[in-house]
Design an enzyme around this catalytic site. Structure first.
Site, PDB file in Angstrom:
ATOM      1  N   GLU A 177       0.840  -1.208   0.000  1.00 23.22           N
ATOM      2  CA  GLU A 177       0.000   0.000   0.000  1.00 23.22           C
ATOM      3  C   GLU A 177       0.875   1.258   0.000  1.00 23.22           C
ATOM      4  O   GLU A 177       0.580   2.235  -0.687  1.00 23.22           O
ATOM      5  CB  GLU A 177      -0.944  -0.026   1.212  1.00 23.22           C
ATOM      6  CG  GLU A 177      -1.991  -1.136   1.077  1.00 23.22           C
ATOM      7  CD  GLU A 177      -2.890  -1.253   2.296  1.00 23.22           C
ATOM      8  OE1 GLU A 177      -2.347  -1.515   3.383  1.00 23.22           O
ATOM      9  OE2 GLU A 177      -4.110  -1.070   2.161  1.00 23.22           O
ATOM     10  N   GLU A 228      -3.949  -9.499   4.075  1.00 20.29           N
ATOM     11  CA  GLU A 228      -4.795  -9.178   5.247  1.00 20.29           C
ATOM     12  C   GLU A 228      -5.960 -10.137   5.428  1.00 20.29           C
ATOM     13  O   GLU A 228      -6.392 -10.410   6.547  1.00 20.29           O
ATOM     14  CB  GLU A 228      -5.322  -7.747   5.140  1.00 20.29           C
ATOM     15  CG  GLU A 228      -4.275  -6.672   5.370  1.00 20.29           C
ATOM     16  CD  GLU A 228      -3.368  -6.408   4.172  1.00 20.29           C
ATOM     17  OE1 GLU A 228      -3.461  -7.118   3.147  1.00 20.29           O
ATOM     18  OE2 GLU A 228      -2.548  -5.470   4.268  1.00 20.29           O
TER      19      GLU A 228
END
Ligand code: NAD
Length: 699
Positions: free
Chosen positions: A109, A129
């Protein structure tokens, strides 16, 4: 020159290089975030700097969030990852990420917030995640679909699987992919970006382009819902990706944020995070420091080539540790070796290994029928009959022949490891290695620490469990150790419920709906009912007051040992494993109820599940207070990896916490009021009462 301990700031002419330095994987903890932010500010303020490169020291660009910070206030401390990515995106000079080795989660990210990305081949790229029941919460679901095809982005986010950097050639994820020297390449790229006026492109400004995106997303949503049944995260991942397609960037970010917060609060995510941390915690033993020296294990011996000995041997040779396999009789030895070979040949038939590999592994076994040839092995694992006199004979032999410093391990499932150790003059070298059947498949390994086991023997065995790809969990010595001692109470409850009115199929169905892979009766039929029968006979002598349903004994008296005899709690058709209820078993149970004078009643599925699971929890709490288990999460890990406890519930101890200990004690009182059964059974463990009084939890 260094601005903070977590980063290094260096000028390479007109390019500033910020190196993340937070071993082992540059987790984006608070200090690192502060460091990057300060370094960026400094680079922007320095007129000599025309562009910035950001990279990672050591083994990764960045593996994502710093898990050591999870749940602490530091995890949320500003700059949080969202703010930091915003700062990167808004930088007034080009920022290039120099990516190597690992770029995962928050690390990816962060890279997506840079203006350009240069990656080295072989880099593992992932947004994992979902494996913790979450979704990427710092823009991953919004930015990834803007740079790689929608289908690929969705699959990555929903599965969490890592993909090699070179597979992204031709996408906008990486501006350049290089064989090596990624930092130099990124610095050159940064200069080129300045020289050629490539501007400050932001991923957020791109549009997601994909033919029939809506059709694909509908399909992806349905698939995620079907595959992930017990887990809400995968569907939320698809919904967040849909927002990247349907909504402007900032609105999409809000959707992602809301979904992240919602998932964080789900019991399923809590369970996955608990299991993740349980796995890491299990290898830490308070009085055995990590610096404890480890003995080298380069060779092994296994005594007994039966069901367990064969599987244990495979574990060693699978990782290249040669094994001398000892049996008393040549036929038993030949049979054991033939089974090992057949297992490998089956794997070869399925294309899992080559014929050559089969031979290579088999060549690592030295069969023997004498103790003369095993003395030089670094570890010997005994897997002979579960009978103390036999163990005594074997351990006396081992004491004679094994070299000094060899580890003497027993695979006993119920016998006292301290007694076994006392058969030798070196009890400090003796340890229990309790494998689960099939030993070459099951991940769990209970490592039983005897009263005299040396610390380095324990540390070596724990390390060995990793080498042979097992989940090692330490248990103290007690009857059944952690897992089987608890399962005994669960089985007793299952039996009592038959007496009171349930059928085997009803009990199995209820607990399987709760999420167990297999209910207690199907499980017993698979393992063999005679195993428990034998143990109960021994128990009858040791603990004559322990109450059981006699139905299991009656079943064995009928010769119904389970799948291996075609009949057990259920009947089985030849060659099939479907459990078919059998009127003969119902009749046996009915007759037994009459014999003990019990009128059957209807038992709800909730009661079945609670009685089974709370029986585990109560015994688990006793095991914890006695110090047999080091921590509640070890118990959960044992149940998740060895007993088919549903992962989405995180193990019996976490389940009890999520159910609420006060409410669980209330239900235990209800069950204690039941006139049938063992009145002492439902007396809550002291530890549970203590935690209720404190308002705290078991995990
Ligand atoms: P098994 O009967 O399949 O195998 C035992 C083997 O040991 C036989 O091949 C036998 O010939 C051999 N043997 C007996 N005495 C011997 C001696 N003195 N020297 C050398 N070999 C000898 O039994 P198993 O299921 O493999 O169990 C072995 C041990 O593992 C037991 O202690 C058992 O409690 C434990 N265990 C079994 C399981 C399971 O599910 N089967 C699970 C965990 C632990």
């Amino acid at each position: 020159m260094s601005d903070s301990q977590a980063t290094q700031y260096q000028s390479h002419g007109d390019v500033a290089v910020i190196t993340m330095n937070n071993p082992p994987v540059n987790g984006l903890g608070y200090d690192l975030r502060v460091g990057i932010s300060n370094d960026l500010r400094r680079a922007m303020a320095d007129p000599a700097v025309k562009a910035v490169v950001i990279t990672g020291a050591g083994k990764a660009f960045s593996g994502g969030a710093d898990i050591r910070e999870f749940g602490s206030p530091k995890a949320l401390g500003e700059p949080n990852l969202l703010s930091l990515i915003l700062q990167l995106e808004q930088a007034t000079k080009p920022v290039v990420a120099a990516i190597h080795s690992v770029v995962m989660g928050g690390g990816l990210e962060l890279a997506l917030g840079c203006h350009f990305r240069v990656a080295q081949k072989g880099t593992q790229v992932a947004l994992p995640e979902v494996k913790l029941g979450l979704l990427p919460g710092a823009g991953g679901t919004q930015r990834l679909p803007r740079v790689v095809p929608l289908e690929l982005a969705t699959n990555m986010i929903v599965s969490g699987t890592a993909i090699k950097a070179e597979k992204f050639a031709g996408t906008r994820l990486f501006d350049q992919i290089v064989d090596d020297q990624v930092l130099e390449a990124a610095i050159a790229f940064a200069r080129k970006a300045v020289a050629e006026n490539m501007g400050l492109p932001k991923v957020r400004d791109l549009k997601v382009k994909y033919p029939n995106a809506q059709g694909f997303l509908q399909f992806a949503r349905n698939t995620a819902a079907a595959v992930a049944r017990n887990f809400p995260a995968p569907v939320k991942c698809v919904e967040a990706v849909r927002a990247a397609v349907d909504l402007p960037f900032d609105q999409g970010m809000a959707v992602e944020r809301a979904a992240f917060i919602e998932l964080m609060a789900t019991p399923e995510s809590r369970a996955l995070r608990h299991a993740f941390f349980a796995e890491r915690a299990a290898s830490k033993i308070p009085d055995v420091p990590e610096s404890t020296p480890i003995r080298p294990i380069k060779s092994a011996a296994v005594i007994g080539a039966g069901t367990m000995g064969g599987g244990i041997t495979m574990n060693f040779i699978n990782v290249g540790i040669p094994v001398t396999l000892l049996e008393i009789k040549q036929e038993a030895l030949d049979k054991g070796i033939a089974i090992i070979r057949k297992n490998y040949e089956n794997s070869a038939k399925k294309g899992k290994m080559s014929a050559e590999e089969v031979e290579k592994r088999m060549a690592l076994i030295t069969p023997t029928t004498t103790y003369d040839s095993i003395g030089q092995a670094d570890i010997v694992v005994e897997a002979v009959f579960e009978d103390m006199p036999v163990k005594e004979q074997v351990f006396k032999q081992l004491d004679k022949v094994m070299k000094p410093g060899a580890i003497l391990a027993t695979n006993t499932s119920t016998l006292d490891v301290d007694k076994i150790a006392a058969f030798t003059a070196r009890p400090q070298e003796v340890i229990g290695t309790h494998f689960f059947s099939p030993a070459n498949v099951m991940r769990l390994l209970e490592i039983v620490r005897g009263a005299k086991t040396a610390k380095d023997v324990l540390a070596t065995t724990m390390a060995l469990s990793k080498t042979i790809k097992k989940t090692g969990v330490v248990s103290g010595v007690c009857d059944g150790f952690i897992g089987n001692r608890m399962i005994e109470q669960y089985s007793r409850q299952a039996g009592f419920m038959l007496d009171e009115g349930a059928s085997p199929a009803q009990v199995d169905r209820a607990i399987e709906r709760f999420g167990f892979a297999m209910g207690p009766f199907r499980m017993a039929d698979l393992a063999g009912n005679d195993v428990g029968w034998y143990i109960r006979k021994r128990r009858a002598l040791e603990r004559p007051n322990m109450i059981y349903s006699r139905t299991a004994d009656k079943l064995c008296e009928m010769g119904r040992f389970g799948q291996k005899t075609g009949k057990g709690w259920y009947q089985y058709q030849p060659g099939k494993r479907d459990a078919i209820p059998d009127p003969q078993v119902d009749a046996m149970i009915t007759a037994y109820r009459e014999e003990i004078g019990l009128k059957p009643r209807k038992i709800s599925d909730d009661e079945i599940v609670q009685r089974l699971v709370f029986a585990l929890v109560n015994e688990g709490a006793k095991i914890l207070e006695e110090g047999i288990a080091l921590r509640a999460s070890d118990i959960d890990l044992i149940y998740l990896s060895g007993y088919g406890f549903p992962l989405h519930r995180g193990g019996p101890m976490l389940y009890a916490d999520q159910f609420g200990l006060f409410n669980m004690v209330g239900r235990m009182k209800d069950f204690a009021a039941n006139p049938h059964g063992d009145p002492s059974f439902w007396t809550p463990a002291e530890l549970i009462l203590k935690r209720v009084a404190e308002g705290s939890s078991l995990t």
